[in-house]
Design a protein around this motif. Structure first.
Motif, PDB file in Angstrom:
ATOM      1  N   ARG A  83     -24.962  19.678 -13.402  1.00 12.15           N
ATOM      2  CA  ARG A  83     -24.238  18.486 -12.943  1.00 12.15           C
ATOM      3  C   ARG A  83     -25.030  17.221 -13.247  1.00 12.15           C
ATOM      4  O   ARG A  83     -24.471  16.201 -13.677  1.00 12.15           O
ATOM      5  CB  ARG A  83     -23.977  18.596 -11.434  1.00 12.15           C
ATOM      6  N   ALA A  84     -26.346  17.269 -13.040  1.00  8.71           N
ATOM      7  CA  ALA A  84     -27.191  16.110 -13.335  1.00  8.71           C
ATOM      8  C   ALA A  84     -27.186  15.798 -14.829  1.00  8.71           C
ATOM      9  O   ALA A  84     -27.143  14.627 -15.235  1.00  8.71           O
ATOM     10  CB  ALA A  84     -28.618  16.376 -12.853  1.00  8.71           C
ATOM     11  N   ILE A  85     -27.230  16.827 -15.660  1.00 11.02           N
ATOM     12  CA  ILE A  85     -27.238  16.638 -17.108  1.00 11.02           C
ATOM     13  C   ILE A  85     -25.930  16.014 -17.577  1.00 11.02           C
ATOM     14  O   ILE A  85     -25.908  15.062 -18.367  1.00 11.02           O
ATOM     15  CB  ILE A  85     -27.479  17.994 -17.813  1.00 11.02           C
ATOM     16  N   VAL A  86     -24.804  16.526 -17.073  1.00 10.03           N
ATOM     17  CA  VAL A  86     -23.501  15.995 -17.474  1.00 10.03           C
ATOM     18  C   VAL A  86     -23.333  14.553 -16.981  1.00 10.03           C
ATOM     19  O   VAL A  86     -22.777  13.699 -17.689  1.00 10.03           O
ATOM     20  CB  VAL A  86     -22.374  16.894 -16.931  1.00 10.03           C
ATOM     21  N   THR A  87     -23.838  14.254 -15.776  1.00 11.19           N
ATOM     22  CA  THR A  87     -23.743  12.893 -15.244  1.00 11.19           C
ATOM     23  C   THR A  87     -24.531  11.915 -16.108  1.00 11.19           C
ATOM     24  O   THR A  87     -24.047  10.826 -16.451  1.00 11.19           O
ATOM     25  CB  THR A  87     -24.267  12.843 -13.795  1.00 11.19           C
ATOM     26  N   SER A  88     -25.757  12.284 -16.480  1.00  4.06           N
ATOM     27  CA  SER A  88     -26.554  11.401 -17.325  1.00  4.06           C
ATOM     28  C   SER A  88     -25.961  11.302 -18.729  1.00  4.06           C
ATOM     29  O   SER A  88     -26.030  10.244 -19.374  1.00  4.06           O
ATOM     30  CB  SER A  88     -28.005  11.892 -17.394  1.00  4.06           C
ATOM     31  N   PHE A  89     -25.347  12.379 -19.193  1.00  5.17           N
ATOM     32  CA  PHE A  89     -24.630  12.356 -20.469  1.00  5.17           C
ATOM     33  C   PHE A  89     -23.518  11.306 -20.426  1.00  5.17           C
ATOM     34  O   PHE A  89     -23.355  10.503 -21.354  1.00  5.17           O
ATOM     35  CB  PHE A  89     -24.047  13.746 -20.736  1.00  5.17           C
ATOM     36  N   ALA A  90     -22.762  11.292 -19.335  1.00  4.41           N
ATOM     37  CA  ALA A  90     -21.681  10.318 -19.173  1.00  4.41           C
ATOM     38  C   ALA A  90     -22.229   8.891 -19.113  1.00  4.41           C
ATOM     39  O   ALA A  90     -21.628   7.962 -19.661  1.00  4.41           O
ATOM     40  CB  ALA A  90     -20.874  10.632 -17.917  1.00  4.41           C
ATOM     41  N   ALA A  91     -23.382   8.716 -18.455  1.00  5.22           N
ATOM     42  CA  ALA A  91     -23.994   7.385 -18.373  1.00  5.22           C
ATOM     43  C   ALA A  91     -24.405   6.894 -19.756  1.00  5.22           C
ATOM     44  O   ALA A  91     -24.208   5.722 -20.113  1.00  5.22           O
ATOM     45  CB  ALA A  91     -25.199   7.414 -17.441  1.00  5.22           C
ATOM     46  N   LEU A 126     -24.646   5.191 -32.601  1.00  3.51           N
ATOM     47  CA  LEU A 126     -24.972   6.324 -33.474  1.00  3.51           C
ATOM     48  C   LEU A 126     -26.174   7.099 -32.935  1.00  3.51           C
ATOM     49  O   LEU A 126     -26.182   8.336 -32.944  1.00  3.51           O
ATOM     50  CB  LEU A 126     -25.260   5.821 -34.890  1.00  3.51           C
ATOM     51  N   ILE A 127     -27.186   6.357 -32.481  1.00  2.00           N
ATOM     52  CA  ILE A 127     -28.349   7.011 -31.883  1.00  2.00           C
ATOM     53  C   ILE A 127     -27.917   7.810 -30.652  1.00  2.00           C
ATOM     54  O   ILE A 127     -28.348   8.945 -30.437  1.00  2.00           O
ATOM     55  CB  ILE A 127     -29.411   5.965 -31.483  1.00  2.00           C
ATOM     56  N   VAL A 128     -27.057   7.212 -29.848  1.00  2.00           N
ATOM     57  CA  VAL A 128     -26.587   7.885 -28.640  1.00  2.00           C
ATOM     58  C   VAL A 128     -25.831   9.156 -28.990  1.00  2.00           C
ATOM     59  O   VAL A 128     -25.956  10.180 -28.312  1.00  2.00           O
ATOM     60  CB  VAL A 128     -25.700   6.937 -27.804  1.00  2.00           C
ATOM     61  N   ALA A 129     -25.039   9.106 -30.059  1.00  2.00           N
ATOM     62  CA  ALA A 129     -24.289  10.294 -30.464  1.00  2.00           C
ATOM     63  C   ALA A 129     -25.236  11.465 -30.741  1.00  2.00           C
ATOM     64  O   ALA A 129     -25.043  12.578 -30.244  1.00  2.00           O
ATOM     65  CB  ALA A 129     -23.441   9.988 -31.692  1.00  2.00           C
ATOM     66  N   GLY A 130     -26.282  11.200 -31.541  1.00  2.00           N
ATOM     67  CA  GLY A 130     -27.257  12.246 -31.828  1.00  2.00           C
ATOM     68  C   GLY A 130     -28.032  12.648 -30.595  1.00  2.00           C
ATOM     69  O   GLY A 130     -28.292  13.836 -30.353  1.00  2.00           O
ATOM     70  N   SER A 131     -28.417  11.648 -29.805  1.00  2.00           N
ATOM     71  CA  SER A 131     -29.190  11.927 -28.596  1.00  2.00           C
ATOM     72  C   SER A 131     -28.398  12.761 -27.603  1.00  2.00           C
ATOM     73  O   SER A 131     -28.918  13.717 -27.021  1.00  2.00           O
ATOM     74  CB  SER A 131     -29.621  10.610 -27.948  1.00  2.00           C
ATOM     75  N   LEU A 132     -27.139  12.410 -27.419  1.00  2.00           N
ATOM     76  CA  LEU A 132     -26.335  13.131 -26.436  1.00  2.00           C
ATOM     77  C   LEU A 132     -26.056  14.565 -26.865  1.00  2.00           C
ATOM     78  O   LEU A 132     -26.074  15.485 -26.037  1.00  2.00           O
ATOM     79  CB  LEU A 132     -25.020  12.385 -26.188  1.00  2.00           C
ATOM     80  N   LEU A 133     -25.817  14.752 -28.156  1.00  2.00           N
ATOM     81  CA  LEU A 133     -25.613  16.116 -28.643  1.00  2.00           C
ATOM     82  C   LEU A 133     -26.867  16.960 -28.427  1.00  2.00           C
ATOM     83  O   LEU A 133     -26.802  18.085 -27.915  1.00  2.00           O
ATOM     84  CB  LEU A 133     -25.239  16.091 -30.134  1.00  2.00           C
ATOM     85  N   GLY A 134     -28.018  16.407 -28.842  1.00  2.00           N
ATOM     86  CA  GLY A 134     -29.265  17.136 -28.648  1.00  2.00           C
ATOM     87  C   GLY A 134     -29.620  17.301 -27.195  1.00  2.00           C
ATOM     88  O   GLY A 134     -30.062  18.373 -26.753  1.00  2.00           O
ATOM     89  N   TYR A 135     -29.422  16.232 -26.428  1.00  2.00           N
ATOM     90  CA  TYR A 135     -29.753  16.240 -25.002  1.00  2.00           C
ATOM     91  C   TYR A 135     -28.927  17.264 -24.245  1.00  2.00           C
ATOM     92  O   TYR A 135     -29.448  18.036 -23.442  1.00  2.00           O
ATOM     93  CB  TYR A 135     -29.516  14.839 -24.447  1.00  2.00           C
TER      94      TYR A 135
END
Length: 238
Positions: A83-91, A126-135
């Protein structure tokens, strides 16, 4: 004989009409997750070189997300960690959309920083796209391995769980993120890309090792604060 009123708390009587909040540090950890992810994504738009060593501006901040991830998974289990990971992903996704909208807004006639603003924050989506996928992939694997190892070891050998989960999660995260981010920050050769990936991965794992005493202290403090009971031998965890 009438009953005397209940004594009020030192902070005063409880206000009416408000929802009760559980006393937990979990929400603070989630907030820290979100701040670290958003800031590291912005900082990662700058390529950084220490001599032959290539990295990005978020190198000193992002590994802390994995330290927090280990703490949350160890104390609260896989579902709260997810839940924490998905929440930070949304942020992070929300921050990316905000930057994209702000860049697209027409600049005022007196504003002279549009080009600089676009140059610095334009790559953020673009950075966020890569970061979020990896994260998302790396953190979920990190939490999953952490909890599974906890179940297998009966809650013992915290150091092994911390390192084992980091080795798996950070590897997946680093490869995905660097593949997307490298051309954005100007890395174009295979040698520089390999440098970027290896330096990022080794550095993140070293950070995990160096902060092990802090992680141990944080886990112990939170378990005492949250009144975590030791699981019975062989019981599933998380």
């Amino acid at each position: 004989m009438t009953a005397s009123p209940a004594p009020s708390s030192p902070a005063g009587p409880e206000p009416t009409g408000l929802a009760r909040r559980p006393r937990s540090a979990y929400d603070l950890l989630v907030a820290a997750y979100c701040v670290i992810l958003v800031l590291s994504n912005i900082a990662a738009t700058k390529g950084v070189a220490f001599g032959p060593v290539l990295t990005d501006g978020g190198f000193f901040l992002f590994p802390l997300a994995y330290v927090l991830g280990d703490v949350v998974a160890e104390v609260y289990g896989f579902r709260p960690a997810r839940r924490a990971i998905v929440t930070s992903f949304a942020a992070g996704l929300f921050a990316s959309v905000v930057f994209w909208l702000v860049i697209a807004l027409p600049p005022a006639a007196f504003y002279e920083g549009q080009e600089a603003f676009e140059a610095v924050l334009g790559p953020v989506p673009l950075i966020v796209a890569g970061s979020l996928l990896g994260y998302l992939a790396g953190q979920l694997l990190n939490a999953f391995v952490m909890v599974r190892l906890k179940a297998r070891t009966g809650g013992r050998h915290l150091w092994a769980r911390l390192l084992g989960s980091t080795l798996v999660g950070e590897l997946v995260d680093t490869v995905i993120f660097c593949t997307v981010a490298a051309p954005i920050i100007g890395i174009s050769t295979a040698g520089d890309f390999l440098n970027y990936v290896l330096v990022g991965y080794v550095y993140k794992v070293l950070v995990e090792v160096l902060v092990l005493p802090v992680t141990y202290a944080a886990v112990g403090t939170l378990k005492r604060r949250e009144a975590v009971a030791a699981p019975p031998q062989g019981a599933p965890v998380g």
